[in-house]
Write a protein that holds these residues in place. Structure first.
Motif, PDB file in Angstrom:
ATOM      1  N   SER A 392       0.764  -1.325   0.022  1.00  0.00           N
ATOM      2  CA  SER A 392       0.052  -0.158  -0.088  1.00  0.00           C
ATOM      3  C   SER A 392       0.856   1.341   0.023  1.00  0.00           C
ATOM      4  O   SER A 392       0.466   2.164  -0.463  1.00  0.00           O
ATOM      5  N   GLN A 393       2.048   1.164   0.480  1.00  0.00           N
ATOM      6  CA  GLN A 393       2.778   2.454   0.684  1.00  0.00           C
ATOM      7  C   GLN A 393       3.567   2.533  -0.836  1.00  0.00           C
ATOM      8  O   GLN A 393       3.719   3.685  -1.190  1.00  0.00           O
ATOM      9  N   ILE A 394       3.753   1.695  -1.340  1.00  0.00           N
ATOM     10  CA  ILE A 394       4.306   1.952  -2.905  1.00  0.00           C
ATOM     11  C   ILE A 394       3.278   2.087  -3.682  1.00  0.00           C
ATOM     12  O   ILE A 394       3.502   3.451  -4.551  1.00  0.00           O
ATOM     13  N   LEU A 395       2.102   1.828  -3.751  1.00  0.00           N
ATOM     14  CA  LEU A 395       0.891   2.176  -4.437  1.00  0.00           C
ATOM     15  C   LEU A 395       0.799   3.587  -4.136  1.00  0.00           C
ATOM     16  O   LEU A 395       0.555   4.564  -4.863  1.00  0.00           O
ATOM     17  N   ASN A 396       0.744   4.031  -3.003  1.00  0.00           N
ATOM     18  CA  ASN A 396       0.227   5.266  -2.349  1.00  0.00           C
ATOM     19  C   ASN A 396       1.311   6.503  -2.941  1.00  0.00           C
ATOM     20  O   ASN A 396       1.171   7.392  -3.528  1.00  0.00           O
ATOM     21  N   GLN A 397       2.781   6.086  -2.679  1.00  0.00           N
ATOM     22  CA  GLN A 397       3.690   6.963  -2.933  1.00  0.00           C
ATOM     23  C   GLN A 397       3.480   7.126  -4.732  1.00  0.00           C
ATOM     24  O   GLN A 397       3.715   8.292  -5.356  1.00  0.00           O
ATOM     25  N   PHE A 398       3.246   6.097  -5.596  1.00  0.00           N
ATOM     26  CA  PHE A 398       2.990   6.076  -6.978  1.00  0.00           C
ATOM     27  C   PHE A 398       1.956   7.148  -7.284  1.00  0.00           C
ATOM     28  O   PHE A 398       2.048   7.954  -8.136  1.00  0.00           O
ATOM     29  N   MET A 399       0.790   6.633  -6.756  1.00  0.00           N
ATOM     30  CA  MET A 399      -0.497   7.427  -7.174  1.00  0.00           C
ATOM     31  C   MET A 399      -0.530   8.836  -6.561  1.00  0.00           C
ATOM     32  O   MET A 399      -1.128   9.636  -7.143  1.00  0.00           O
ATOM     33  N   GLU A 400       0.065   9.205  -5.649  1.00  0.00           N
ATOM     34  CA  GLU A 400      -0.040  10.494  -4.819  1.00  0.00           C
ATOM     35  C   GLU A 400       1.216  11.418  -5.487  1.00  0.00           C
ATOM     36  O   GLU A 400       0.995  12.413  -5.508  1.00  0.00           O
ATOM     37  N   ALA A 401       2.239  10.844  -5.538  1.00  0.00           N
ATOM     38  CA  ALA A 401       3.536  11.714  -5.860  1.00  0.00           C
ATOM     39  C   ALA A 401       3.950  11.656  -7.271  1.00  0.00           C
ATOM     40  O   ALA A 401       3.713  12.538  -8.238  1.00  0.00           O
ATOM     41  N   PHE A 402       4.309  10.438  -7.758  1.00  0.00           N
ATOM     42  CA  PHE A 402       4.836  10.293  -8.983  1.00  0.00           C
ATOM     43  C   PHE A 402       3.905  10.546 -10.124  1.00  0.00           C
ATOM     44  O   PHE A 402       4.249  11.281 -11.042  1.00  0.00           O
TER      45      PHE A 402
END
Lengths: 600, 600
Positions: A392-402
């Motif tokens: 969920s952290q990887i997904l979040n960082q991807f969806m939210e920042a990248f």
């Protein structure tokens, strides 16, 4: 101040930087012109509508002068937003040029323009100078100092600053737990026997940090002058509709919607829908467990590297599905809450937060509770927790920042190419009109909701189950550090500048975190009660074990409530300052009354 | 207004009705003279001290006129009390004539006079006319109507009126439970099998009535204008002492006492003392159980009418001992809390209430908890509950109503005989000076503390254990009805009239009752779990039974908190009125600002 906005209305509306209204503000490239907010109209808005709106905005001629220095930029923008939103129709029956956009005395003009789509958006402009300085001190230099909360507050307002303050506080609060977790992991203490100490630490920790945060938050809010802020009278939210009537408080004409109808919608439609979604989430969870069992059986039959990988596949798929379900549910919740037709924005927000929180909590933690208390398999619990957290952290960082960053870059490049074609060479600074055009295309920041929600779930992972996977706190700390940078970057470069909102605390989220900490006490006590270490004390009677566990849990809960009650929410020195303020204003009032008596 | 008091100072101080100051107020028998408050000095107070105090009271000559009609009598008296208490020394170093009664600038004069014993007491006078009318509509006529709360508030102030309001509300709230209890008792349903239904009813009942009371209380307080009352700046309480310094809030010179020292006293002396008392109470309880066992064994060996009576003797003795211990502990708690040297009266009160509540709760309910959960003997529980309840009620009624009434009657008779000797025959109305003398000798009403405490314990008996003795609610209803009459009578004829205290709610007692209702949920769930009826569902596994009980209990507690959260504390129509008030004052402010701009 207001005059400056009016010029920018024309910029976005007429589509050309050098039209009639724009000229009034002088050369748009001159540094003395400091635009604060932009209103974007649909591209073919009728001239008469704009002329009318301008005349209405200009009507109270008292306004003027720039608030720089005395007011923060965020405050100036808040005032402008308030002024615009409380611009009310007098005797107009409709927006000039748009006979379908009905008006009646007292109706907010801007809200009608927004609801009819004539006005597309309204946003404040970034200030390049300030932004550069802010972003440098915030995330550009490698540093050991804390975030510049005062500067963030000055630029974005108290709501934003409190979020970043909370993020920072939460990260620091996690450090002791992370430090405790590392040796647990390194020296393989995690034989599911030793986690009693960790669970006890958890229970105390989550009570104390929330209490201390209230005090930090009060200190910040006091310094920013919002601690004792009274809420202004709330206007109906833009989407609110109903039969015209008279508001019992203001006696103004406005749409009224019977509360009984709203309650019916909430209890007969929204509540069943939420329950259905929870059931669906349970169903998906069961499928996950079947997949998990199948993967395990394959691995057991013929173990190899690939079957070893296979074991983790169901968890990863489940984590992705959870995120997807959260996303879909979020839209449904927004739709339903909109349909419930709440009169106030705050009531809308509360109902939305409640719906989203309950589902997200259930969706993210149900499987862990099932593993912990029904299957009682601590190895699987630790594994699932790790997979869920990391995925969920990887997904979040991807969806939210990248993703937003990448989209924004592409858009910017296209835009700059277009601009450069038209620009005279040698002109280094971007003209105002181009800046407005660039920023109008940026994504809209939807408030701190998602950011707090993420922190809430992370807090849940850490406080509920970290005793079986002590590295959780370390992962969350790492996540939070990158979160600070990515959130700061997003605020500065990916999103349109949001309007500031004054806030005295983190509002409904404090309650949400406190509820989670109560659940954490119950969960940790149950985990302690189930540990082999504790079970060894009651070799004969399971009943005795359970009774003791329950008694201790009740004691801890009582202790928690007493602690909440004993620790004052506002630090002593702030209390004294507030009392002094109150006392001085009373004394001043007395003097005034005495002087009046003397005059008479 | 103030002038009238000054005359009464002299009446009590000089000891003769016709002295110098008295004459200023004209004929004391004339009906136009309506005294509001009395200050009683020690009998040989020096003339110069009184002359000085009078001059100081008269100094601000603006005051005057009677507040009748616009202000209630209670409010007038509250203002006078406030005026007297905030009469501050200027450059006097001591009270004239009393060099040991030191003064310093800013010191409250009245408080120094009280603490040095020069001023014995200060109390408002009864108004015979009003009192007659009030007592007639309150308790003299046989009636079906409710208590005249507005009239009580007018005469005694909001604090008293809220107490009587709560007493009445509580009695009505108990009626459904009493009605439910009668058939249980009559048809012998109380075979300790059927009490599940009663326990469930209990849990729901005690949550809802407390929430609804908050709403009733808000409605009352709104009508009396105290709902949004801001607390005035609190003065140090009379007994507070310390080293002279400057108050950080007011910058006035006043005694300061370090908080750390007070905390040390609380945690190193008071807390251990309370724990010791709790231990002692446990010890006494154990002795009671031994006596009980002995009585039972005697009855079993040779049962007769007298041994049947003997069974009840230990319970009765225990009930008397409990009351005596409560009384003794009360004095100790008062002494300790005084010694803790709290600066504010409110803080003193809170610490006292906490100490007394914890001990009384323990003292009254420990034996019942022991019987219910350790001995698990429901027959004995029901017997003990009945004995405790009935004995303590009889004792209470005797100590609270009959004894003071009887003492007062004796005193009155003596007084009237004395007065009649001096009075000219035919003069029917009691002269003012005699009325003052009579009332000065009446007992002092010590506030609503004991009354609320009694209700708190009754609420405990009913909500915790009434499912095993369904007649408890009936007994409490009967007790409350007589309580209304005896309390009303006491207020009107036994006690000196107390100074009014404005109040918006029942304060710390709301919290106390809510805590009790949480404990009631836990207790009732445990009783349900232990009932044979429920045990029959889980014939094989006791563990399952306990887990289910705990789960349901947690669910009920969660439901209770959600309910508390969902039911608004202030009814909708009052909320609208308050919002309207707020809105109108904001609009008025806007107009004023506009006019100021226009003038400039």
């Amino acid at each position: 101040m207001l005059f400056e906005i009016t010029s920018l209305i024309a910029v976005s509306a007429a589509g050309a930087p050098a039209d009639g209204t724009m000229q009034q503000s002088g050369d748009s490239g001159s540094p003395s012109f400091n635009p604060l907010a932009v209103l974007e109209f649909m591209s073919d808005t009728k001239e008469e509508a704009i002329a009318w709106l301008l005349s209405r905005i200009r009507a109270p001629q008292q306004a003027g002068g720039d608030g720089d220095g005395f007011l923060s930029m965020a405050e100036c923008q808040y005032i402008i937003k308030h002024e615009l939103e409380t611009l009310r129709a007098k005797d107009e029956t409709h927006v000039p040029g748009y006979s379908h956009a009905k008006l009646y005395p007292g109706k907010s003009i801007i809200r009608r323009l927004l609801s009819k789509g004539i006005l597309i958006q309204m946003f404040p402009l970034h200030n390049k100078e300030e932004l550069k300085r802010l972003s440098f001190s915030w995330y550009k230099k490698i540093k050991l100092s804390l975030q510049p909360l005062d500067k963030i507050r000055h630029y974005y307002g108290e709501g934003q600053a409190l979020y970043f303050g909370f993020l920072e506080y939460f990260t620091f609060a996690l450090v002791p737990m992370a430090l405790l977790g590392v040796p647990y992991y390194m020296f393989d203490w995690e034989d599911y026997d030793k986690y009693v100490a960790f669970a006890v630490f958890n229970v105390v920790w989550c009570t104390i940090i929330l209490e201390l945060w209230k005090r930090s938050s009060a200190t910040l809010a006091y310094h920013w002058g919002t601690l004792c802020r009274k809420k202004a009278f709330e206007e109906p939210r833009p989407g609110f509709h109903g039969v015209l009537g008279y508001n019992p408080v203001t006696d103004r004409e406005e749409p009224l919607y019977p509360n009984a109808k709203r309650q019916l919608r909430i209890y007969l439609v929204s509540l069943p829908f939420v329950l259905l979604c929870l059931y669906l989430s349970l169903y998906v969870m069961m499928i996950y467990f079947q997949m998990e069992g199948w993967a395990l059986s394959v691995h057991d039959q013929d173990p190899s590297f690939w079957t070893g990988v296979l074991i983790y596949i169901p968890s990863i798929i489940y984590a992705v599905v959870i995120e997807a379900m959260n996303l879909v549910y979020r839209y449904a919740a927004e739709f339903l809450t909109e349909w419930e037709n709440h009169r106030l924005e705050s009531s809308y927000q509360n109902h939305l937060v409640l719906k989203v929180l309950v589902f997200n909590f259930f969706n993210c933690f149900a499987s862990l509770f099932y593993i912990a208390f029904v299957m009682q398999d601590m190895v699987l619990l630790s594994q699932s927790l790790a997979t869920l957290l990391i995925t969920s952290q990887i997904l979040n960082q991807f969806m939210e920042a990248f993703l937003p960053y990448w989209l924004q870059r592409r858009r910017n490049k296209k835009m700059i190419r277009k601009v450069q074609k038209r620009r005279t060479p040698g002109d280094k600074e971007l003209p105002l009109a181009e800046q407005v055009r660039l920023e109008a295309d940026m994504s809209t920041y939807l408030g701190t909701f998602d950011d707090y929600l993420e922190l809430f779930l992370l807090f849940g992972y850490v406080s509920l189950f970290s005793c079986v996977y002590p590295l959780a706190a370390v992962l969350v700390v790492l996540n939070n550090v990158t979160e600070v940078y990515s959130d700061a970057f997003k605020m500065c470069h990916v999103f349109k500048r949001p309007f500031a909102d004054p806030a005295a605390n983190i509002g409904v989220w404090q309650l949400a975190f406190e509820t989670m900490s109560v659940i954490a006490v119950v969960t940790n006590c149950a985990l302690i009660g189930m540990s082999p270490q504790v079970k060894a004390y009651f070799p004969e009677s399971e009943t005795q074990l359970i009774l003791w566990t329950v008694a201790i849990e009740h004691g801890l809960l009582a202790f928690k409530f007493i602690l909440t009650f004993l620790i004052p929410d506002v630090p002593k020195h702030i209390q004294i300052k507030l009392a002094r303020l109150e006392f001085e204003s009373l004394e001043a009032l007395k003097k005034k009354v005495n002087r009046l008596v003397w005059i008479l």
